[in-house]
Design a protein around this motif. Structure first.
Motif, PDB file in Angstrom:
ATOM      1  N   GLN A 107      74.438  86.488  19.229  1.00 38.02           N
ATOM      2  CA  GLN A 107      73.203  87.274  19.259  1.00 38.02           C
ATOM      3  C   GLN A 107      72.081  86.593  18.472  1.00 38.02           C
ATOM      4  OE1 GLN A 107      76.175  88.700  19.204  1.00 38.02           O
ATOM      5  NE2 GLN A 107      75.991  89.763  21.158  1.00 38.02           N
ATOM      6  N   LEU A 108      72.452  85.876  17.407  1.00 37.43           N
ATOM      7  CA  LEU A 108      71.429  85.171  16.626  1.00 37.43           C
ATOM      8  C   LEU A 108      70.803  84.045  17.453  1.00 37.43           C
ATOM      9  CD1 LEU A 108      71.646  84.324  12.875  1.00 37.43           C
ATOM     10  CD2 LEU A 108      70.777  82.620  14.456  1.00 37.43           C
ATOM     11  N   ARG A 109      71.640  83.289  18.170  1.00 40.62           N
ATOM     12  CA  ARG A 109      71.108  82.192  18.995  1.00 40.62           C
ATOM     13  C   ARG A 109      70.235  82.742  20.121  1.00 40.62           C
ATOM     14  NH1 ARG A 109      76.357  79.938  18.077  1.00 40.62           N
ATOM     15  NH2 ARG A 109      77.114  80.959  19.977  1.00 40.62           N
ATOM     16  N   ARG A 110      70.688  83.806  20.765  1.00 41.00           N
ATOM     17  CA  ARG A 110      69.878  84.388  21.834  1.00 41.00           C
ATOM     18  C   ARG A 110      68.548  84.904  21.296  1.00 41.00           C
ATOM     19  NH1 ARG A 110      73.917  88.294  25.322  1.00 41.00           N
ATOM     20  NH2 ARG A 110      75.523  86.731  25.868  1.00 41.00           N
ATOM     21  N   SER A 111      68.595  85.597  20.166  1.00 40.83           N
ATOM     22  CA  SER A 111      67.370  86.149  19.584  1.00 40.83           C
ATOM     23  C   SER A 111      66.395  85.038  19.240  1.00 40.83           C
ATOM     24  CB  SER A 111      67.702  86.976  18.339  1.00 40.83           C
ATOM     25  OG  SER A 111      68.527  88.086  18.657  1.00 40.83           O
ATOM     26  N   LEU A 112      66.885  83.972  18.628  1.00 44.79           N
ATOM     27  CA  LEU A 112      66.012  82.865  18.235  1.00 44.79           C
ATOM     28  C   LEU A 112      65.391  82.203  19.457  1.00 44.79           C
ATOM     29  CD1 LEU A 112      65.000  81.220  15.832  1.00 44.79           C
ATOM     30  CD2 LEU A 112      66.988  79.723  16.114  1.00 44.79           C
ATOM     31  N   LEU A 113      66.185  82.018  20.508  1.00 47.50           N
ATOM     32  CA  LEU A 113      65.680  81.389  21.727  1.00 47.50           C
ATOM     33  C   LEU A 113      64.592  82.235  22.367  1.00 47.50           C
ATOM     34  CD1 LEU A 113      66.129  78.991  23.720  1.00 47.50           C
ATOM     35  CD2 LEU A 113      67.663  80.506  24.979  1.00 47.50           C
ATOM     36  N   LEU A 114      64.810  83.542  22.461  1.00 53.70           N
ATOM     37  CA  LEU A 114      63.853  84.412  23.119  1.00 53.70           C
ATOM     38  C   LEU A 114      62.597  84.630  22.274  1.00 53.70           C
ATOM     39  CD1 LEU A 114      66.373  87.028  24.549  1.00 53.70           C
ATOM     40  CD2 LEU A 114      65.097  85.326  25.844  1.00 53.70           C
ATOM     41  N   LEU A 115      62.742  84.649  20.954  1.00 55.85           N
ATOM     42  CA  LEU A 115      61.586  84.856  20.081  1.00 55.85           C
ATOM     43  C   LEU A 115      60.631  83.670  20.094  1.00 55.85           C
ATOM     44  CD1 LEU A 115      63.229  86.532  16.949  1.00 55.85           C
ATOM     45  CD2 LEU A 115      61.481  87.552  18.416  1.00 55.85           C
ATOM     46  N   VAL A 116      61.157  82.460  20.238  1.00 57.62           N
ATOM     47  CA  VAL A 116      60.335  81.260  20.114  1.00 57.62           C
ATOM     48  C   VAL A 116      59.989  80.669  21.484  1.00 57.62           C
ATOM     49  CG1 VAL A 116      60.229  78.921  19.172  1.00 57.62           C
ATOM     50  CG2 VAL A 116      61.320  80.754  17.860  1.00 57.62           C
ATOM     51  N   LEU A 117      60.984  80.524  22.347  1.00 57.77           N
ATOM     52  CA  LEU A 117      60.761  79.808  23.594  1.00 57.77           C
ATOM     53  C   LEU A 117      59.933  80.608  24.599  1.00 57.77           C
ATOM     54  CD1 LEU A 117      61.369  77.196  25.070  1.00 57.77           C
ATOM     55  CD2 LEU A 117      63.443  78.260  25.985  1.00 57.77           C
ATOM     56  N   VAL A 118      60.178  81.915  24.708  1.00 58.99           N
ATOM     57  CA  VAL A 118      59.463  82.715  25.709  1.00 58.99           C
ATOM     58  C   VAL A 118      57.955  82.738  25.441  1.00 58.99           C
ATOM     59  CG1 VAL A 118      59.173  85.051  26.613  1.00 58.99           C
ATOM     60  CG2 VAL A 118      61.460  84.097  26.365  1.00 58.99           C
ATOM     61  N   PRO A 119      57.474  83.022  24.215  1.00 62.35           N
ATOM     62  CA  PRO A 119      56.015  82.967  23.999  1.00 62.35           C
ATOM     63  C   PRO A 119      55.424  81.580  24.224  1.00 62.35           C
ATOM     64  CG  PRO A 119      57.093  84.190  22.236  1.00 62.35           C
ATOM     65  CD  PRO A 119      58.176  83.525  23.016  1.00 62.35           C
ATOM     66  N   TYR A 120      56.172  80.536  23.854  1.00 60.47           N
ATOM     67  CA  TYR A 120      55.658  79.171  24.043  1.00 60.47           C
ATOM     68  C   TYR A 120      55.487  78.852  25.525  1.00 60.47           C
ATOM     69  CZ  TYR A 120      55.635  74.068  24.177  1.00 60.47           C
ATOM     70  OH  TYR A 120      55.318  72.764  24.436  1.00 60.47           O
ATOM     71  N   LEU A 121      56.504  79.148  26.334  1.00 56.17           N
ATOM     72  CA  LEU A 121      56.428  78.862  27.759  1.00 56.17           C
ATOM     73  C   LEU A 121      55.373  79.728  28.446  1.00 56.17           C
ATOM     74  CD1 LEU A 121      60.195  78.454  28.720  1.00 56.17           C
ATOM     75  CD2 LEU A 121      58.497  76.672  28.314  1.00 56.17           C
ATOM     76  N   ARG A 122      55.250  80.967  28.011  1.00 57.04           N
ATOM     77  CA  ARG A 122      54.253  81.839  28.624  1.00 57.04           C
ATOM     78  C   ARG A 122      52.844  81.335  28.336  1.00 57.04           C
ATOM     79  NH1 ARG A 122      53.361  88.314  27.520  1.00 57.04           N
ATOM     80  NH2 ARG A 122      51.684  88.578  29.039  1.00 57.04           N
TER      81      ARG A 122
END
Length: 338
Positions: free
Chosen positions: A107-122
């Motif tokens: 859950q920590l890896r998923r949370s970190l990926l979604l918190l950082v990567l999704v805003p950057y790609l958007r």
């Protein structure tokens, strides 16, 4: 009806369930922090383009790296992102339920990926769509090639994808507000977590005095970092208000405009800085008579539209001065009729 809507402003039936206003506020915290830092990078790049221009050109990547470090620290130590911890919230895994701060590794890896990567790609997709739309409007590139067809397909599909994304989040928030949904954001579901309020048992371990000197040093650095970030948030929001159009008038400052800035400096020591042509009607980039004259609002120099658009799109700077510049700073100049 009053009983049904009472949970919108206070706690809901579950004591640890945050209100929708707390959740929206923490969502908006990081989105408000990025423009403030971007403004600081732009001011620094404008004052010294040779030294701080890299902060402006690579701001998205540098902010994503900073976001990665900050979010990883808070997820590892507090079981929440920076903004969630700031508002007294924490993440808890679906299988684990409530409990002490801390997330399982998955859950920590998923949370970190979604918190950082999704805003950057958007953000990158938004900039790409805006740039392609400008190129399509002014016919900067030929549209007969296969790449041109792909650009047109992307521009046609992107508004619908953006609408579907926003509708997905809006529906999730409405579901949480009205009661059935357990999360206000789809990203929490993808991470396998939900948000709950911090309890006294969560705060107590952080306040306990560690025994070893190393543990004391680590706890002191973590507290200092958290306090610095919190203070930076308020300071940057204050700067954003101060430099607003009516900020100085609201603060009792003079209503007159600022003094005229000095003329822009030609950075001749830059290896990629073009030499200014002797002919005043020539473009500094192609050294030909300007076609579709376009001025840069950041420096005042005038170029061919095609030349300056291509340069600014790739370098995000004025070709002559190196001042931080975006495509929206291009100003087309039109000769009067007759």
């Amino acid at each position: 009806m009053a009983e049904h809507g009472a949970h919108l402003t206070t706690a809901s039936a579950a004591a640890d369930r945050p209100s929708i206003f707390e959740l929206v506020a923490q969502d908006n915290l990081m989105s408000a922090l990025k423009p403030a830092l971007q403004h600081v990078a732009k001011v620094a790049a404008g004052r010294d383009p040779a030294r701080y221009g890299v902060l402006w050109r690579w701001f998205d990547e540098l902010f994503a790296l900073l976001d990665l470090l900050v979010q990883r620290h808070y997820l590892s130590t507090a079981g929440a992102s920076f903004s969630e911890n700031f508002y007294g919230l924490k993440r808890t895994a679906d299988a684990a339920g409530g409990g002490r701060p801390g997330l399982p590794p998955e859950q920590l890896r998923r949370s970190l990926l979604l918190l950082v990567l999704v805003p950057y790609l958007r953000g990158k997709l938004d900039k790409l769509a805006c740039g392609l739309r400008d190129e399509d409007d002014y016919s900067i590139r030929p549209a007969a090639s296969r790449r041109g067809r792909l650009r047109r397909a992307f521009l046609a599909a992107y508004p619908f994808a953006h609408l579907a994304w926003e509708a997905w989040f809006l529906g999730q928030r409405l579901g949480y507000t009205l009661g059935p949904a357990g999360r206000h954001s789809p990203l929490l579901g993808l991470a396998g977590v939900r948000l709950v309020r911090l309890t006294p048992d969560d705060v107590r371990p952080a306040e306990e005095t560690p025994r070893s000197a190393r543990a004391k040093l680590q706890q002191g650095l973590a507290r200092a970092a958290g306090a610095s970030l919190s203070a930076a948030v308020f300071f940057l929001q204050f700067l954003d208000w101060w430099y607003a159009s009516d900020g100085r008038e609201a603060a009792g400052g003079p209503a007159a405009g600022p003094p005229a800035p000095p003329p822009p400096v030609h950075l001749a020591h830059r290896p990629d800085a073009p030499l200014l042509p002797k002919l005043r009607t020539a473009c500094p980039l192609c050294h030909k008579v300007r076609a579709n004259a376009t001025a840069l609002a950041t420096s005042g120099y005038v170029f061919c539209y095609r030349c300056v658009y291509t340069y600014v799109h790739h370098h995000r700077a004025c070709p002559v001065t190196g001042y931080a510049t975006e495509v929206q700073h291009l100003v087309r100049l039109y000769a009067p009729d007759g």
